[in-house]
Design an enzyme around this catalytic site. Structure first.
Site, PDB file in Angstrom:
ATOM      1  N   SER A 141      16.132   4.197  39.025  1.00  5.58           N
ATOM      2  CA  SER A 141      16.614   3.569  37.793  1.00  5.58           C
ATOM      3  C   SER A 141      17.167   4.654  36.883  1.00  5.58           C
ATOM      4  O   SER A 141      16.681   5.796  36.911  1.00  5.58           O
ATOM      5  CB  SER A 141      15.465   2.858  37.078  1.00  5.58           C
ATOM      6  OG  SER A 141      15.868   2.453  35.775  1.00  5.58           O
TER       7      SER A 141
ATOM      8  N   TYR B  98       7.161   3.105  33.745  1.00  8.49           N
ATOM      9  CA  TYR B  98       8.180   2.688  34.727  1.00  8.49           C
ATOM     10  C   TYR B  98       9.183   3.823  34.942  1.00  8.49           C
ATOM     11  O   TYR B  98       9.534   4.155  36.089  1.00  8.49           O
ATOM     12  CB  TYR B  98       8.870   1.428  34.194  1.00  8.49           C
ATOM     13  CG  TYR B  98      10.099   0.988  34.945  1.00  8.49           C
ATOM     14  CD1 TYR B  98       9.989   0.243  36.124  1.00  8.49           C
ATOM     15  CD2 TYR B  98      11.378   1.279  34.473  1.00  8.49           C
ATOM     16  CE1 TYR B  98      11.122  -0.182  36.808  1.00  8.49           C
ATOM     17  CE2 TYR B  98      12.507   0.858  35.147  1.00  8.49           C
ATOM     18  CZ  TYR B  98      12.384   0.132  36.312  1.00  8.49           C
ATOM     19  OH  TYR B  98      13.505  -0.284  36.989  1.00  8.49           O
TER      20      TYR B  98
HETATM   21  P1  NAP Z   1      13.531  -8.614  40.045  1.00  8.47           P
HETATM   22  O1  NAP Z   1      14.675  -9.506  39.776  1.00  8.47           O
HETATM   23  O2  NAP Z   1      12.337  -8.668  39.149  1.00  8.47           O
HETATM   24  O3  NAP Z   1      13.074  -8.849  41.575  1.00  8.47           O
HETATM   25  C1  NAP Z   1      12.013  -8.086  42.061  1.00  8.47           C
HETATM   26  C2  NAP Z   1      11.845  -8.354  43.545  1.00  8.47           C
HETATM   27  O4  NAP Z   1      10.803  -7.495  44.029  1.00  8.47           O
HETATM   28  C3  NAP Z   1      11.409  -9.765  43.854  1.00  8.47           C
HETATM   29  O5  NAP Z   1      11.932 -10.124  45.105  1.00  8.47           O
HETATM   30  C4  NAP Z   1       9.880  -9.650  43.921  1.00  8.47           C
HETATM   31  O6  NAP Z   1       9.284 -10.626  44.750  1.00  8.47           O
HETATM   32  C5  NAP Z   1       9.749  -8.290  44.569  1.00  8.47           C
HETATM   33  N1  NAP Z   1       8.491  -7.607  44.305  1.00  8.47           N
HETATM   34  C6  NAP Z   1       7.969  -7.241  43.107  1.00  8.47           C
HETATM   35  N2  NAP Z   1       6.802  -6.605  43.293  1.00  8.47           N
HETATM   36  C7  NAP Z   1       6.584  -6.572  44.620  1.00  8.47           C
HETATM   37  C8  NAP Z   1       5.560  -6.053  45.443  1.00  8.47           C
HETATM   38  N3  NAP Z   1       4.488  -5.432  44.908  1.00  8.47           N
HETATM   39  N4  NAP Z   1       5.667  -6.200  46.780  1.00  8.47           N
HETATM   40  C9  NAP Z   1       6.725  -6.811  47.337  1.00  8.47           C
HETATM   41  N5  NAP Z   1       7.736  -7.314  46.612  1.00  8.47           N
HETATM   42  C10 NAP Z   1       7.658  -7.211  45.280  1.00  8.47           C
HETATM   43  O7  NAP Z   1      13.971  -7.076  40.064  1.00  8.47           O
HETATM   44  P2  NAP Z   1      15.430  -6.408  40.150  1.00  8.47           P
HETATM   45  O8  NAP Z   1      15.955  -6.288  38.768  1.00  8.47           O
HETATM   46  O9  NAP Z   1      16.235  -7.050  41.209  1.00  8.47           O
HETATM   47  O10 NAP Z   1      15.014  -4.925  40.558  1.00  8.47           O
HETATM   48  C11 NAP Z   1      15.061  -4.477  41.908  1.00  8.47           C
HETATM   49  C12 NAP Z   1      14.838  -2.962  41.883  1.00  8.47           C
HETATM   50  O11 NAP Z   1      15.860  -2.348  41.100  1.00  8.47           O
HETATM   51  C13 NAP Z   1      13.504  -2.551  41.268  1.00  8.47           C
HETATM   52  O12 NAP Z   1      12.979  -1.442  41.961  1.00  8.47           O
HETATM   53  C14 NAP Z   1      13.899  -2.149  39.858  1.00  8.47           C
HETATM   54  O13 NAP Z   1      13.003  -1.230  39.305  1.00  8.47           O
HETATM   55  C15 NAP Z   1      15.275  -1.551  40.107  1.00  8.47           C
HETATM   56  N6  NAP Z   1      16.117  -1.536  38.885  1.00  8.47           N
HETATM   57  C16 NAP Z   1      16.515  -2.700  38.289  1.00  8.47           C
HETATM   58  C17 NAP Z   1      17.308  -2.625  37.145  1.00  8.47           C
HETATM   59  C18 NAP Z   1      17.805  -3.849  36.413  1.00  8.47           C
HETATM   60  O14 NAP Z   1      18.373  -3.698  35.308  1.00  8.47           O
HETATM   61  N7  NAP Z   1      17.629  -5.060  36.943  1.00  8.47           N
HETATM   62  C19 NAP Z   1      17.677  -1.388  36.634  1.00  8.47           C
HETATM   63  C20 NAP Z   1      17.247  -0.237  37.268  1.00  8.47           C
HETATM   64  C21 NAP Z   1      16.470  -0.324  38.402  1.00  8.47           C
HETATM   65  P3  NAP Z   1       8.503 -11.893  44.095  1.00  8.47           P
HETATM   66  O15 NAP Z   1       9.528 -12.708  43.398  1.00  8.47           O
HETATM   67  O16 NAP Z   1       7.896 -12.605  45.248  1.00  8.47           O
HETATM   68  O17 NAP Z   1       7.498 -11.287  43.139  1.00  8.47           O
END
Ligand code: NAP
Length: 261
Positions: A156, A170
């Site tokens: 991130s 985080y």
């Molecule tokens: P999201 O929409 O909250 O989706 C998270 C996904 O991870 C869901 O499929 C969830 O499954 C799964 N998950 C969460 N905890 C888990 C665990 N302990 N074991 C297995 N699966 C788990 O998140 P996102 O925004 O797509 O983020 C994806 C990645 O990108 C993350 O690593 C996040 O830190 C990174 N990121 C995101 C952003 C942003 O702005 N969105 C920015 C920087 C980095 P369930 O629904 O079943 O819980």
């Protein structure tokens, strides 16, 4: 009616953790479109995972969902056992891991956080990524009979920006992911495995709601040089590039996908 034709020629098996929603779901869809057989994991939302599998299958691709909490070693081992069985059934090599599952908790100052929260965030984001990377290397390494492959970790921009007043825990977890990406890439380069990370900026997914501010991307968009938040598909394209042979000489890098922020 016969099965729909695959859009891309069949490729290897790709594991996407947290592939049920957000960025992981976008990666799963794009990779399946390109010909990968995608095993996507989720923690709780079985319905969302089933919807991604349904869409991929309906479009002629191959996908399967597996419940597995990446923070739990036994569940990670079981997930990889499922991968081994499926890979053998399909007779395709295991070629890619996208360590995407990640969590954050309610925005607050570090001084107001407790150790239980730090354990949850670090366990999923750091130990989860380490466990999945270890199991992937054990299978991909040429010295272990694997074909090599590519690992892409989801970091991130918070790792460099610090996420003050929101989630310093985080941010620190993602800095750990960056260090692991670099160190592991050097350990496994000679095994034919490339290890890179993508560092997204403000991307429109549900993760901001889990921090307590569903409108966070809109609030901060003005601070993005490109003037907008990003879409999950824009991150997925970078992940796909790092998984592909097009990035064959790239390892140990963190690619920022953040509109310049
Ligand atoms: P999201 O929409 O909250 O989706 C998270 C996904 O991870 C869901 O499929 C969830 O499954 C799964 N998950 C969460 N905890 C888990 C665990 N302990 N074991 C297995 N699966 C788990 O998140 P996102 O925004 O797509 O983020 C994806 C990645 O990108 C993350 O690593 C996040 O830190 C990174 N990121 C995101 C952003 C942003 O702005 N969105 C920015 C920087 C980095 P369930 O629904 O079943 O819980």
């Amino acid at each position: 009616m016969g099965s729909p034709a695959l859009k891309g020629a069949p490729r290897g098996v790709l594991l996407v953790t947290g592939g049920s929603r957000g960025i992981g779901a976008a990666v799963a869809r794009l990779a399946a479109d390109a010909g990968d057989a995608v095993l996507l994991s989720y923690r709780r939302d079985a319905e969302a995972a089933a919807a991604v599998v349904h869409d991929i299958t309906a479009a002629g691709g191959r996908a399967r969902a597996v419940p597995a909490d990446v923070a739990d070693e036994a569940q990670v081992l079981a997930m990889f056992a499922t991968l081994d069985t499926w890979r053998a059934e399909l007779d395709r090599p295991f070629t890619g891991l996208v360590s995407n599952a990640g969590v954050l908790e309610t925005q607050r100052k570090l001084v107001d956080m407790d150790a239980g929260r730090w354990e949850r965030v670090l366990r999923t984001n750091v130990i989860g990524s380490f466990l999945c990377a270890r199991e992937a290397v054990r299978r991909m390494a040429r010295s272990a009979g694997g074909t090599g492959g590519a690992i892409v970790n989801l970091s991130s921009r918070a790792a460099k920006l610090g996420a003050a007043f929101e989630y310093v825990d985080y941010a620190a977890s993602k800095a750990a992911v960056d260090a692991m990406t670099l160190g592991l890439s050097r350990e496994v380069a000679a095994e034919g495995i490339r290890v890179n990370a993508v560092a997204p900026g403000l991307i429109r997914t549900d993760i901001h709601a889990s921090g307590g501010e569903p409108g966070r991307v809109d609030r901060l968009s003005a601070a993005v040089p490109m003037g907008r938040g990003g879409e999950p598909e824009e991150v997925a394209q970078a992940v796909l590039w790092l998984l592909s042979e097009a990035s064959s000489y790239t390892t140990g890098t963190v690619l920022e996908v953040s509109g310049g922020r």
